[in-house]
Motif scaffolding. Structure first.
Motif, PDB file in Angstrom:
ATOM      1  N   LEU A  63       0.811  -1.222   0.000  1.00 40.29           N
ATOM      2  CA  LEU A  63       0.000   0.000   0.000  1.00 40.29           C
ATOM      3  C   LEU A  63       0.846   1.274   0.000  1.00 40.29           C
ATOM      4  CD1 LEU A  63      -2.681  -1.005   2.676  1.00 40.29           C
ATOM      5  CD2 LEU A  63      -2.986  -0.940   0.186  1.00 40.29           C
ATOM      6  N   LYS A  64       2.165   1.104   0.131  1.00 43.21           N
ATOM      7  CA  LYS A  64       3.078   2.252   0.285  1.00 43.21           C
ATOM      8  C   LYS A  64       2.644   3.094   1.494  1.00 43.21           C
ATOM      9  CE  LYS A  64       4.330   2.449  -4.605  1.00 43.21           C
ATOM     10  NZ  LYS A  64       3.930   1.111  -4.895  1.00 43.21           N
ATOM     11  N   ALA A  65       2.305   2.393   2.561  1.00 46.36           N
ATOM     12  CA  ALA A  65       1.784   3.017   3.778  1.00 46.36           C
ATOM     13  C   ALA A  65       2.833   3.001   4.889  1.00 46.36           C
ATOM     14  CB  ALA A  65       0.533   2.260   4.242  1.00 46.36           C
ATOM     15  N   GLN A  66       2.599   3.818   5.896  1.00 45.83           N
ATOM     16  CA  GLN A  66       3.414   3.780   7.101  1.00 45.83           C
ATOM     17  C   GLN A  66       3.075   2.503   7.870  1.00 45.83           C
ATOM     18  OE1 GLN A  66       3.370   8.078   8.927  1.00 45.83           O
ATOM     19  NE2 GLN A  66       1.414   7.700   7.901  1.00 45.83           N
ATOM     20  N   HIS A  67       4.054   1.973   8.579  1.00 47.00           N
ATOM     21  CA  HIS A  67       3.842   0.782   9.410  1.00 47.00           C
ATOM     22  C   HIS A  67       4.227   1.146  10.844  1.00 47.00           C
ATOM     23  CE1 HIS A  67       5.357  -3.518  10.552  1.00 47.00           C
ATOM     24  NE2 HIS A  67       4.293  -3.172  11.235  1.00 47.00           N
ATOM     25  N   VAL A  68       3.276   1.013  11.746  1.00 49.44           N
ATOM     26  CA  VAL A  68       3.538   1.275  13.161  1.00 49.44           C
ATOM     27  C   VAL A  68       3.264  -0.004  13.936  1.00 49.44           C
ATOM     28  CG1 VAL A  68       2.809   2.564  15.207  1.00 49.44           C
ATOM     29  CG2 VAL A  68       2.992   3.735  13.001  1.00 49.44           C
ATOM     30  N   ALA A  69       4.266  -0.460  14.688  1.00 50.85           N
ATOM     31  CA  ALA A  69       4.134  -1.655  15.524  1.00 50.85           C
ATOM     32  C   ALA A  69       4.062  -1.224  16.981  1.00 50.85           C
ATOM     33  CB  ALA A  69       5.331  -2.582  15.313  1.00 50.85           C
ATOM     34  N   LEU A  70       3.052  -1.715  17.690  1.00 45.91           N
ATOM     35  CA  LEU A  70       2.926  -1.374  19.098  1.00 45.91           C
ATOM     36  C   LEU A  70       4.148  -1.818  19.901  1.00 45.91           C
ATOM     37  CD1 LEU A  70      -0.031  -0.814  18.194  1.00 45.91           C
ATOM     38  CD2 LEU A  70      -0.733  -1.686  20.420  1.00 45.91           C
ATOM     39  N   ASP A  71       4.888  -2.813  19.414  1.00 47.16           N
ATOM     40  CA  ASP A  71       6.124  -3.243  20.084  1.00 47.16           C
ATOM     41  C   ASP A  71       7.086  -2.080  20.285  1.00 47.16           C
ATOM     42  OD1 ASP A  71       5.257  -5.850  20.222  1.00 47.16           O
ATOM     43  OD2 ASP A  71       6.533  -6.582  18.592  1.00 47.16           O
ATOM     44  N   ALA A  72       6.993  -1.068  19.428  1.00 47.17           N
ATOM     45  CA  ALA A  72       7.892   0.085  19.536  1.00 47.17           C
ATOM     46  C   ALA A  72       7.561   0.956  20.743  1.00 47.17           C
ATOM     47  CB  ALA A  72       7.828   0.932  18.265  1.00 47.17           C
ATOM     48  N   PHE A  73       6.320   0.856  21.262  1.00 46.48           N
ATOM     49  CA  PHE A  73       5.976   1.754  22.367  1.00 46.48           C
ATOM     50  C   PHE A  73       5.227   1.141  23.545  1.00 46.48           C
ATOM     51  CE2 PHE A  73       2.852   2.739  18.952  1.00 46.48           C
ATOM     52  CZ  PHE A  73       1.649   2.442  19.588  1.00 46.48           C
ATOM     53  N   TYR A  74       4.976  -0.168  23.551  1.00 46.28           N
ATOM     54  CA  TYR A  74       4.453  -0.750  24.797  1.00 46.28           C
ATOM     55  C   TYR A  74       5.439  -0.370  25.910  1.00 46.28           C
ATOM     56  CZ  TYR A  74       1.692  -4.337  22.185  1.00 46.28           C
ATOM     57  OH  TYR A  74       0.829  -5.013  21.387  1.00 46.28           O
ATOM     58  N   PRO A  75       4.961   0.116  27.054  1.00 48.22           N
ATOM     59  CA  PRO A  75       5.896   0.444  28.134  1.00 48.22           C
ATOM     60  C   PRO A  75       6.237  -0.798  28.977  1.00 48.22           C
ATOM     61  CG  PRO A  75       3.709   1.164  28.722  1.00 48.22           C
ATOM     62  CD  PRO A  75       3.611   0.597  27.329  1.00 48.22           C
ATOM     63  N   GLY A  76       6.983  -1.696  28.401  1.00 48.52           N
ATOM     64  CA  GLY A  76       7.422  -2.893  29.110  1.00 48.52           C
ATOM     65  C   GLY A  76       6.433  -4.044  29.022  1.00 48.52           C
ATOM     66  N   TRP A  77       6.755  -5.123  29.738  1.00 47.32           N
ATOM     67  CA  TRP A  77       5.992  -6.361  29.658  1.00 47.32           C
ATOM     68  C   TRP A  77       4.618  -6.284  30.301  1.00 47.32           C
ATOM     69  CZ3 TRP A  77       7.282  -9.707  26.186  1.00 47.32           C
ATOM     70  CH2 TRP A  77       8.608  -9.781  25.777  1.00 47.32           C
ATOM     71  N   GLY A  78       4.352  -5.240  31.055  1.00 50.07           N
ATOM     72  CA  GLY A  78       3.022  -5.074  31.642  1.00 50.07           C
ATOM     73  C   GLY A  78       2.219  -3.985  30.952  1.00 50.07           C
ATOM     74  N   GLY A  79       2.630  -3.582  29.748  1.00 47.42           N
ATOM     75  CA  GLY A  79       2.068  -2.391  29.126  1.00 47.42           C
ATOM     76  C   GLY A  79       1.091  -2.549  27.986  1.00 47.42           C
ATOM     77  N   LEU A  80       0.408  -3.669  27.879  1.00 48.56           N
ATOM     78  CA  LEU A  80      -0.516  -3.848  26.754  1.00 48.56           C
ATOM     79  C   LEU A  80      -1.618  -2.787  26.756  1.00 48.56           C
ATOM     80  CD1 LEU A  80      -1.837  -7.020  25.149  1.00 48.56           C
ATOM     81  CD2 LEU A  80      -3.477  -5.275  25.784  1.00 48.56           C
ATOM     82  N   GLU A  81      -2.248  -2.544  27.886  1.00 42.57           N
ATOM     83  CA  GLU A  81      -3.341  -1.566  27.957  1.00 42.57           C
ATOM     84  C   GLU A  81      -2.857  -0.151  27.625  1.00 42.57           C
ATOM     85  OE1 GLU A  81      -6.586  -2.013  28.395  1.00 42.57           O
ATOM     86  OE2 GLU A  81      -6.653  -4.109  29.045  1.00 42.57           O
ATOM     87  N   VAL A  82      -1.706   0.223  28.141  1.00 42.84           N
ATOM     88  CA  VAL A  82      -1.160   1.555  27.858  1.00 42.84           C
ATOM     89  C   VAL A  82      -0.820   1.674  26.380  1.00 42.84           C
ATOM     90  CG1 VAL A  82       0.746   3.153  28.328  1.00 42.84           C
ATOM     91  CG2 VAL A  82      -0.306   1.886  30.199  1.00 42.84           C
ATOM     92  N   GLY A  83      -0.226   0.626  25.816  1.00 44.14           N
ATOM     93  CA  GLY A  83       0.086   0.626  24.384  1.00 44.14           C
ATOM     94  C   GLY A  83      -1.160   0.776  23.537  1.00 44.14           C
ATOM     95  N   SER A  84      -2.225   0.074  23.921  1.00 46.90           N
ATOM     96  CA  SER A  84      -3.491   0.189  23.199  1.00 46.90           C
ATOM     97  C   SER A  84      -4.003   1.619  23.221  1.00 46.90           C
ATOM     98  CB  SER A  84      -4.527  -0.749  23.821  1.00 46.90           C
ATOM     99  OG  SER A  84      -5.775  -0.594  23.189  1.00 46.90           O
ATOM    100  N   ALA A  85      -3.951   2.257  24.364  1.00 46.04           N
ATOM    101  CA  ALA A  85      -4.427   3.644  24.490  1.00 46.04           C
ATOM    102  C   ALA A  85      -3.575   4.610  23.673  1.00 46.04           C
ATOM    103  CB  ALA A  85      -4.442   4.057  25.961  1.00 46.04           C
ATOM    104  N   MET A  86      -2.297   4.289  23.478  1.00 44.94           N
ATOM    105  CA  MET A  86      -1.401   5.169  22.729  1.00 44.94           C
ATOM    106  C   MET A  86      -1.716   5.208  21.232  1.00 44.94           C
ATOM    107  SD  MET A  86       2.196   4.407  24.706  1.00 44.94           S
ATOM    108  CE  MET A  86       3.210   5.412  23.631  1.00 44.94           C
ATOM    109  N   VAL A  87      -2.492   4.243  20.747  1.00 48.44           N
ATOM    110  CA  VAL A  87      -2.866   4.248  19.325  1.00 48.44           C
ATOM    111  C   VAL A  87      -3.619   5.530  18.980  1.00 48.44           C
ATOM    112  CG1 VAL A  87      -4.301   3.096  17.566  1.00 48.44           C
ATOM    113  CG2 VAL A  87      -2.840   1.741  19.093  1.00 48.44           C
ATOM    114  N   ARG A  88      -4.412   6.049  19.906  1.00 48.40           N
ATOM    115  CA  ARG A  88      -5.145   7.289  19.642  1.00 48.40           C
ATOM    116  C   ARG A  88      -4.187   8.448  19.371  1.00 48.40           C
ATOM    117  NH1 ARG A  88      -8.049   4.491  23.189  1.00 48.40           N
ATOM    118  NH2 ARG A  88      -7.532   5.556  25.105  1.00 48.40           N
ATOM    119  N   GLY A  89      -3.039   8.450  20.037  1.00 43.10           N
ATOM    120  CA  GLY A  89      -2.036   9.479  19.769  1.00 43.10           C
ATOM    121  C   GLY A  89      -1.400   9.322  18.398  1.00 43.10           C
ATOM    122  N   VAL A  90      -1.241   8.081  17.970  1.00 46.42           N
ATOM    123  CA  VAL A  90      -0.695   7.812  16.634  1.00 46.42           C
ATOM    124  C   VAL A  90      -1.640   8.357  15.565  1.00 46.42           C
ATOM    125  CG1 VAL A  90      -0.096   5.974  14.991  1.00 46.42           C
ATOM    126  CG2 VAL A  90       0.586   5.773  17.396  1.00 46.42           C
TER     127      VAL A  90
END
Length: 195
Positions: A52-79
């Motif tokens: 698609l010639k699109a940007q690729h964003v992986a949540l792995d780049a910004f989950y805040p550590g091994w307990g950060g799934l919920e925080v990472g999910s919320a950060m998608v709105r900032g993306v």
């Protein structure tokens, strides 16, 4: 694609997304790819973003550590924010926030990671994909990919995924379901009402 061969899942999906975007008059594609760890999200997202010639964003780049799934999910709105879209990277070695990464608000984007398709995030996207794969194969793939480091965190991460998926139901929010083993994709729009 080689002559006579079946198209890859990413090719099928890219074609469907282009057709759908044209039909909807969408100015920008925002694709969310969710599923359990080891299901094939990154592989599909990488291929799809390329096609698609699109940007690729992986949540792995910004989950805040091994307990950060919920925080990472919320950060998608900032993306996907209309003003100053982006995210603060996470330094996994130092276990702390790192540099800011800006995202282009006008270019198509593919976002992938466990927890990316919450109900709130899905409202901001044009298309959602859920990848399903059995736990045995997912764990085998994840440990082969990340080794002993991930092995010690597997149960903790899996518990976060289970809680998130039970609450948000990304499998039900998705426009397409992909089998992580075969690459077969089923589009909800193609199903009859009773299916």
């Amino acid at each position: 694609m080689a002559r006579g061969s079946l198209p890859r899942a990413s090719e099928v999906l890219a074609e469907r997304l282009r057709t759908s975007a044209t039909a909807q008059g969408a100015s920008r594609l925002v694709v969310l790819i969710d599923g359990h760890s080891g299901s094939g999200k990154t592989t599909l997202a990488t291929e799809l973003a390329y096609l698609l010639k699109a940007q690729h964003v992986a949540l792995d780049a910004f989950y805040p550590g091994w307990g950060g799934l919920e925080v990472g999910s919320a950060m998608v709105r900032g993306v996907l924010a209309p003003e100053n879209p982006g995210y603060r990277r996470w330094d996994w070695k130092r276990n702390q926030p790192d540099s800011w990464h800006k995202v282009n608000a006008k270019r198509d984007i593919v976002i992938e990671g466990s927890g990316c398709m919450s109900r709130d995030n899905r409202e901001l996207a044009t298309f959602g994909v859920w990848i399903r794969l059995d736990q045995v194969e997912r764990k085998r793939r994840a440990i082969a990919r990340d080794g002993a480091t991930y092995h010690q965190h597997w149960d903790r991460w899996a518990a976060q995924e289970q809680a998130f998926f039970a609450r948000e139901r990304p499998d039900a929010l998705a426009d397409a379901i992909m089998d992580g083993r075969t690459g077969q994709i089923v589009f909800r729009a193609d199903l009859s009402p009773e299916e």
